[in-house]
Design an enzyme around this catalytic site. Sequence first.
Site, PDB file in Angstrom:
ATOM      1  N   SER A  31       8.885  83.399   2.754  1.00  0.00           N
ATOM      2  CA  SER A  31      10.151  83.212   2.305  1.00  0.00           C
ATOM      3  C   SER A  31      10.341  82.406   1.040  1.00  0.00           C
ATOM      4  O   SER A  31       9.567  81.430   0.645  1.00  0.00           O
ATOM      5  CB  SER A  31      11.286  82.630   3.390  1.00  0.00           C
ATOM      6  OG  SER A  31      10.945  81.227   3.356  1.00  0.00           O
ATOM      7  N   ASP A  32      11.369  82.656   0.175  1.00  0.00           N
ATOM      8  CA  ASP A  32      11.662  81.520  -0.912  1.00  0.00           C
ATOM      9  C   ASP A  32      12.157  80.361   0.096  1.00  0.00           C
ATOM     10  O   ASP A  32      12.459  80.368   0.999  1.00  0.00           O
ATOM     11  CB  ASP A  32      12.689  82.259  -1.991  1.00  0.00           C
ATOM     12  CG  ASP A  32      12.701  81.545  -3.146  1.00  0.00           C
ATOM     13  OD1 ASP A  32      12.092  80.520  -3.246  1.00  0.00           O
ATOM     14  OD2 ASP A  32      13.272  82.105  -3.941  1.00  0.00           O
ATOM     15  N   ALA A  33      12.439  79.286  -0.889  1.00  0.00           N
ATOM     16  CA  ALA A  33      12.642  77.894  -0.096  1.00  0.00           C
ATOM     17  C   ALA A  33      14.031  78.162   0.508  1.00  0.00           C
ATOM     18  O   ALA A  33      15.083  78.834   0.083  1.00  0.00           O
ATOM     19  CB  ALA A  33      12.944  76.987  -1.287  1.00  0.00           C
TER      20      ALA A  33
END
Length: 619
Positions: free
Chosen positions: A280-282
Amino acid sequence: QKLILDFRYYCDDGTPSAQCRKPMTEIPEALLNVLSNYNIGGVILFSENITDYTQLITLNYTMQQHMKNAGRPPLFIAIDQEGGRVARLPDDMLLPFSGNMAIGATYEKHGTSFSKSVAEHIGNTLFNLGINTNFAPSVDINSEPKNPVINVRSFSEHPHQVAALGKAFVRAMQSTGTIAALKHFPGHGDTHIDSHSGLPQVSHSKKEAMTGDILPFANIINSDMPPAMIMSAHIQYPALDSSTLTDKHGNSQIVPATLSRAILTDLLRTQLGFEGLIVSDALDMAGIAQFFTQEEAVIRTFQAGADIALMPYRIRNKNDIQQFSELLERVTTTLTNNKSESAFLAASLKRINDIKQKFKFGSLTKVPLESRIKAFESKKRGVNSLFAQQRQVDSALAAASLSLLYGEQNLPLSVGNDNLWFAVMPDAARCFAFETAFEAAIKNNNLHPTDNNIGNKRKWLTCVPLTNIPDEELINQYLTRADTVVVGNITPLHAQYEMRGLDAKESLQHRATQSQVNRFTKQFMKQAKSLNKTVVFAPLRMPYLAEEVKNDVDVAIATFNYGVTIHHPNMSSVDDTISADNSQKSRVTSASFEALMKVLLGEQEAVGRSPVTWQKPVN
């Protein structure tokens, strides 16, 4: 194993989590215990975690050695080192180079050679520092001119060009032993909202998505060296998944890609055949955090098909560790109680283990720490050092990416006693860098001021920063004396941290806005043209403004790079220093400005080709 945490700051003195700003550069026992007690899969580093190469190698070695002693798998030690405007390592450890769009501007003449060489230098340096995972490259297609977050982080607006350059980057990066992570799936390029601050939506059709945004991902996945990781985007893409879910405020939301099983599993994993890790992105970015709780975000991204949740919870003090433990217990209970998910989770864990074994993460601790530090030192020094090689690539890329938009017939320009220059630049750092490039250019051309003139080389050029809109009387004074005017422009406006702290603090309190800077720029060039000055326009980021000011500009050259390098006196790679300002003995340089001056004075041609369409279409 399915978590990558950030320890950007850590306070063990009772400071509340929200106020903690003490950089974690030496990992305390409490955080080492978090890693081993919970069998954490990895850590992401930021610039705050880095002071010098000895400290960084020691930090990474300490974390990996601790996990080995605890009988745990080695860590993903990750970083965002895309190059260009996204670079966490300091300049004297690894040059940021000019970035993806500058690389894209070299494609017509040089193909993928610069993508390959930049990725090799980034990958080799990271590997030698003990960083094994790089969240790069960005293969988003920048099809939205007002995109606030991607723009020059994209190689191009052309899908096949992005695919070719991204493929070369991944191959070169992973050949060094450093994992590459393509981002941001399924494509963040056609958005006008930054997912750090909101939840963007892409309105493309499914057909447009497959032939546009998704094409680079598909091509690179099916290459002979696919990426080990692909990072999701916090964007809504209704053509790929129009289902909704209820956010923490009770509102219905189209599911973001990071939480979408249709996008991460059905499309990326099954249809495109991706066998690597989905990260995932942050999860602390506003695109997710303002709509979903930390617990919901982690559970939903895992259920969607993500193998790794990046930055699911900020640990800043001992109280955060306790809350993290409780969060982890709730997440684990929810996931393991769902028997239908057990095979899904087991397959995910196997992928993580397989990647760690394939890239031989355990090798870091096989070489003693002192030997690793000495090895990096030897690579950093000498005529053929890593840094010397980086500077050669940096200069060559800057020269090859310079793109002449119009005004070739007005080149070359002249400089000297009878031709004074006046420049306006976005901030002090860009002024200092342009002055350095100017001085080098007149030295190379054996130009010397005469005593009966002004007697100072610097006075052949006056540069004014646009941190604040300058006084009209001052501008008129300089403009009247000047013969050649150079305007550097950054659109979209850059962040304050990118100004490198060289502007006066009081000027930052009332910093000019994007609209104010562009309004001044247009008026200034119109005024200069009316006074028969030679006007040079240099878009340093996106080139779209060049079309609007065409009637008032003689020469327009795009650099696609506004980065500068600050050489401090203690940098071993720098032999000489000049005063950039009255308080700091340092030298500010820009390979792009050096190349720009050479083009303006006729020493070389601008051979780049803009990878984005900046002209308005003809009806």
